[in-house]
Scaffold this motif. Structure first.
Motif, PDB file in Angstrom:
ATOM      1  N   THR A  40       0.288 -14.142  -6.170  1.00  0.00           N
ATOM      2  CA  THR A  40      -1.136 -14.483  -6.197  1.00  0.00           C
ATOM      3  C   THR A  40      -1.959 -13.290  -6.644  1.00  0.00           C
ATOM      4  O   THR A  40      -2.863 -13.420  -7.489  1.00  0.00           O
ATOM      5  N   ARG A  41      -1.664 -12.133  -6.112  1.00  0.00           N
ATOM      6  CA  ARG A  41      -2.406 -10.928  -6.519  1.00  0.00           C
ATOM      7  C   ARG A  41      -2.253 -10.682  -8.025  1.00  0.00           C
ATOM      8  O   ARG A  41      -3.224 -10.396  -8.713  1.00  0.00           O
ATOM      9  N   ALA A  42      -1.038 -10.802  -8.521  1.00  0.00           N
ATOM     10  CA  ALA A  42      -0.798 -10.571  -9.954  1.00  0.00           C
ATOM     11  C   ALA A  42      -1.571 -11.579 -10.803  1.00  0.00           C
ATOM     12  O   ALA A  42      -2.180 -11.209 -11.819  1.00  0.00           O
ATOM     13  N   ALA A  43      -1.570 -12.837 -10.402  1.00  0.00           N
ATOM     14  CA  ALA A  43      -2.292 -13.871 -11.155  1.00  0.00           C
ATOM     15  C   ALA A  43      -3.799 -13.620 -11.123  1.00  0.00           C
ATOM     16  O   ALA A  43      -4.489 -13.776 -12.134  1.00  0.00           O
ATOM     17  N   PHE A  44      -4.301 -13.223  -9.955  1.00  0.00           N
ATOM     18  CA  PHE A  44      -5.729 -12.929  -9.831  1.00  0.00           C
ATOM     19  C   PHE A  44      -6.113 -11.748 -10.723  1.00  0.00           C
ATOM     20  O   PHE A  44      -7.147 -11.778 -11.400  1.00  0.00           O
ATOM     21  N   GLU A  45      -5.296 -10.724 -10.750  1.00  0.00           N
ATOM     22  CA  GLU A  45      -5.578  -9.557 -11.589  1.00  0.00           C
ATOM     23  C   GLU A  45      -5.587  -9.939 -13.071  1.00  0.00           C
ATOM     24  O   GLU A  45      -6.472  -9.519 -13.818  1.00  0.00           O
ATOM     25  N   ARG A  46      -4.613 -10.735 -13.482  1.00  0.00           N
ATOM     26  CA  ARG A  46      -4.576 -11.168 -14.897  1.00  0.00           C
ATOM     27  C   ARG A  46      -5.805 -12.002 -15.248  1.00  0.00           C
ATOM     28  O   ARG A  46      -6.439 -11.784 -16.284  1.00  0.00           O
ATOM     29  N   ALA A  47      -6.148 -12.967 -14.407  1.00  0.00           N
ATOM     30  CA  ALA A  47      -7.251 -13.885 -14.710  1.00  0.00           C
ATOM     31  C   ALA A  47      -8.613 -13.200 -14.644  1.00  0.00           C
ATOM     32  O   ALA A  47      -9.505 -13.497 -15.435  1.00  0.00           O
ATOM     33  N   SER A  48      -8.777 -12.281 -13.704  1.00  0.00           N
ATOM     34  CA  SER A  48     -10.082 -11.641 -13.490  1.00  0.00           C
ATOM     35  C   SER A  48     -10.282 -10.387 -14.322  1.00  0.00           C
ATOM     36  O   SER A  48     -11.415  -9.957 -14.538  1.00  0.00           O
ATOM     37  N   GLY A  49      -9.188  -9.765 -14.738  1.00  0.00           N
ATOM     38  CA  GLY A  49      -9.279  -8.495 -15.447  1.00  0.00           C
ATOM     39  C   GLY A  49      -9.425  -7.299 -14.508  1.00  0.00           C
ATOM     40  O   GLY A  49      -9.602  -6.170 -14.968  1.00  0.00           O
ATOM     41  N   LEU A  50      -9.330  -7.535 -13.219  1.00  0.00           N
ATOM     42  CA  LEU A  50      -9.429  -6.462 -12.237  1.00  0.00           C
ATOM     43  C   LEU A  50      -8.070  -5.797 -12.032  1.00  0.00           C
ATOM     44  O   LEU A  50      -7.040  -6.450 -12.158  1.00  0.00           O
ATOM     45  N   SER A  51      -8.094  -4.518 -11.692  1.00  0.00           N
ATOM     46  CA  SER A  51      -6.850  -3.838 -11.328  1.00  0.00           C
ATOM     47  C   SER A  51      -6.644  -3.985  -9.827  1.00  0.00           C
ATOM     48  O   SER A  51      -7.539  -4.418  -9.100  1.00  0.00           O
ATOM     49  N   SER A  52      -5.491  -3.589  -9.351  1.00  0.00           N
ATOM     50  CA  SER A  52      -5.176  -3.738  -7.928  1.00  0.00           C
ATOM     51  C   SER A  52      -6.095  -2.931  -7.020  1.00  0.00           C
ATOM     52  O   SER A  52      -6.217  -3.236  -5.832  1.00  0.00           O
ATOM     53  N   ASN A  53      -6.760  -1.936  -7.557  1.00  0.00           N
ATOM     54  CA  ASN A  53      -7.688  -1.125  -6.761  1.00  0.00           C
ATOM     55  C   ASN A  53      -9.143  -1.536  -6.931  1.00  0.00           C
ATOM     56  O   ASN A  53     -10.038  -0.884  -6.397  1.00  0.00           O
ATOM     57  N   ASP A  54      -9.378  -2.612  -7.670  1.00  0.00           N
ATOM     58  CA  ASP A  54     -10.745  -3.050  -7.954  1.00  0.00           C
ATOM     59  C   ASP A  54     -11.221  -4.190  -7.062  1.00  0.00           C
ATOM     60  O   ASP A  54     -12.299  -4.730  -7.288  1.00  0.00           O
ATOM     61  N   TYR A  55     -10.425  -4.586  -6.074  1.00  0.00           N
ATOM     62  CA  TYR A  55     -10.863  -5.692  -5.222  1.00  0.00           C
ATOM     63  C   TYR A  55     -10.340  -5.519  -3.803  1.00  0.00           C
ATOM     64  O   TYR A  55      -9.342  -4.858  -3.561  1.00  0.00           O
ATOM     65  N   TRP A  56     -11.085  -6.125  -2.902  1.00  0.00           N
ATOM     66  CA  TRP A  56     -10.676  -6.182  -1.507  1.00  0.00           C
ATOM     67  C   TRP A  56      -9.815  -7.429  -1.332  1.00  0.00           C
ATOM     68  O   TRP A  56     -10.072  -8.468  -1.946  1.00  0.00           O
ATOM     69  N   HIS A  57      -8.797  -7.334  -0.490  1.00  0.00           N
ATOM     70  CA  HIS A  57      -7.893  -8.464  -0.240  1.00  0.00           C
ATOM     71  C   HIS A  57      -7.843  -8.727   1.260  1.00  0.00           C
ATOM     72  O   HIS A  57      -7.531  -7.834   2.043  1.00  0.00           O
ATOM     73  N   GLU A  58      -8.148  -9.949   1.602  1.00  0.00           N
ATOM     74  CA  GLU A  58      -8.085 -10.392   2.993  1.00  0.00           C
ATOM     75  C   GLU A  58      -7.063 -11.517   3.073  1.00  0.00           C
ATOM     76  O   GLU A  58      -7.061 -12.417   2.242  1.00  0.00           O
ATOM     77  N   SER A  59      -6.214 -11.468   4.084  1.00  0.00           N
ATOM     78  CA  SER A  59      -5.135 -12.447   4.185  1.00  0.00           C
ATOM     79  C   SER A  59      -4.963 -12.883   5.628  1.00  0.00           C
ATOM     80  O   SER A  59      -4.952 -12.044   6.530  1.00  0.00           O
ATOM     81  N   TYR A  60      -4.870 -14.188   5.826  1.00  0.00           N
ATOM     82  CA  TYR A  60      -4.602 -14.712   7.155  1.00  0.00           C
ATOM     83  C   TYR A  60      -3.995 -16.109   7.036  1.00  0.00           C
ATOM     84  O   TYR A  60      -4.023 -16.720   5.974  1.00  0.00           O
ATOM     85  N   ALA A  61      -3.455 -16.608   8.116  1.00  0.00           N
ATOM     86  CA  ALA A  61      -2.791 -17.912   8.116  1.00  0.00           C
ATOM     87  C   ALA A  61      -3.761 -19.009   7.705  1.00  0.00           C
ATOM     88  O   ALA A  61      -4.845 -19.121   8.251  1.00  0.00           O
ATOM     89  N   GLY A  62      -3.352 -19.781   6.718  1.00  0.00           N
ATOM     90  CA  GLY A  62      -4.192 -20.867   6.208  1.00  0.00           C
ATOM     91  C   GLY A  62      -4.990 -20.500   4.980  1.00  0.00           C
ATOM     92  O   GLY A  62      -5.444 -21.361   4.244  1.00  0.00           O
ATOM     93  N   GLY A  63      -5.178 -19.219   4.745  1.00  0.00           N
ATOM     94  CA  GLY A  63      -5.895 -18.765   3.561  1.00  0.00           C
ATOM     95  C   GLY A  63      -7.296 -19.336   3.448  1.00  0.00           C
ATOM     96  O   GLY A  63      -7.978 -19.565   4.444  1.00  0.00           O
ATOM     97  N   SER A  64      -7.719 -19.608   2.233  1.00  0.00           N
ATOM     98  CA  SER A  64      -9.077 -20.071   1.973  1.00  0.00           C
ATOM     99  C   SER A  64      -9.272 -21.555   2.244  1.00  0.00           C
ATOM    100  O   SER A  64     -10.397 -22.047   2.132  1.00  0.00           O
ATOM    101  N   ALA A  65      -8.210 -22.264   2.580  1.00  0.00           N
ATOM    102  CA  ALA A  65      -8.344 -23.697   2.855  1.00  0.00           C
ATOM    103  C   ALA A  65      -8.847 -23.976   4.261  1.00  0.00           C
ATOM    104  O   ALA A  65      -9.110 -25.118   4.607  1.00  0.00           O
TER     105      ALA A  65
END
Length: 124
Positions: A22-47
């Protein structure tokens, strides 16, 4: 931090099967590098509604203008007994709320599965 620098925010499910892809896909689609965004993760995700919005609001206040909202199908432990279709419907509902909350930002809908990562940009 430069005022002109664009940052992002990614919320995912914590399921270890899908985080890296997911991180790799987000980076490709957004053009952001791995250090250009905050990542929050928990059970159930954004749903599922977040326990609080401190992370996303912090990111928005500090330059996040690209948001990724992820959930996954194929047995989400954070949503036991919920069908894949219902998980996607829940994700879409949350994303529409976030698009309204952050109307000037770019938003990505991300559904992870054993078949791969489906990512697409969404708008109002």
């Amino acid at each position: 931090m430069s005022d002109s620098k664009i940052f992002g925010f990614l919320r995912t499910c914590m399921d270890k099967r899908f985080v890296a892809a997911t991180r790799a896909a987000f980076e490709r689609a957004s053009g952001l590098s791995s250090n250009d965004y905050w990542h929050e993760s928990y059970a159930g995700g954004s749903a599922v509604p977040a326990a609080n919005n401190v992370g996303e609001e912090y990111a928005a206040e500090h330059g996040a203008a690209i948001f990724g909202w992820q959930a996954h199908i194929n047995n989400c432990g954070g949503q036991p007994g919920v069908s894949d279709q219902e998980i996607e419907q829940r994700l879409d509902s949350v994303i529409q709320e976030k698009v309204q909350k952050y109307p000037q930002a770019r938003h990505f809908r991300i559904v992870a599965s054993e078949a791969g990562i489906d990512i697409r940009e969404v708008s109002q």
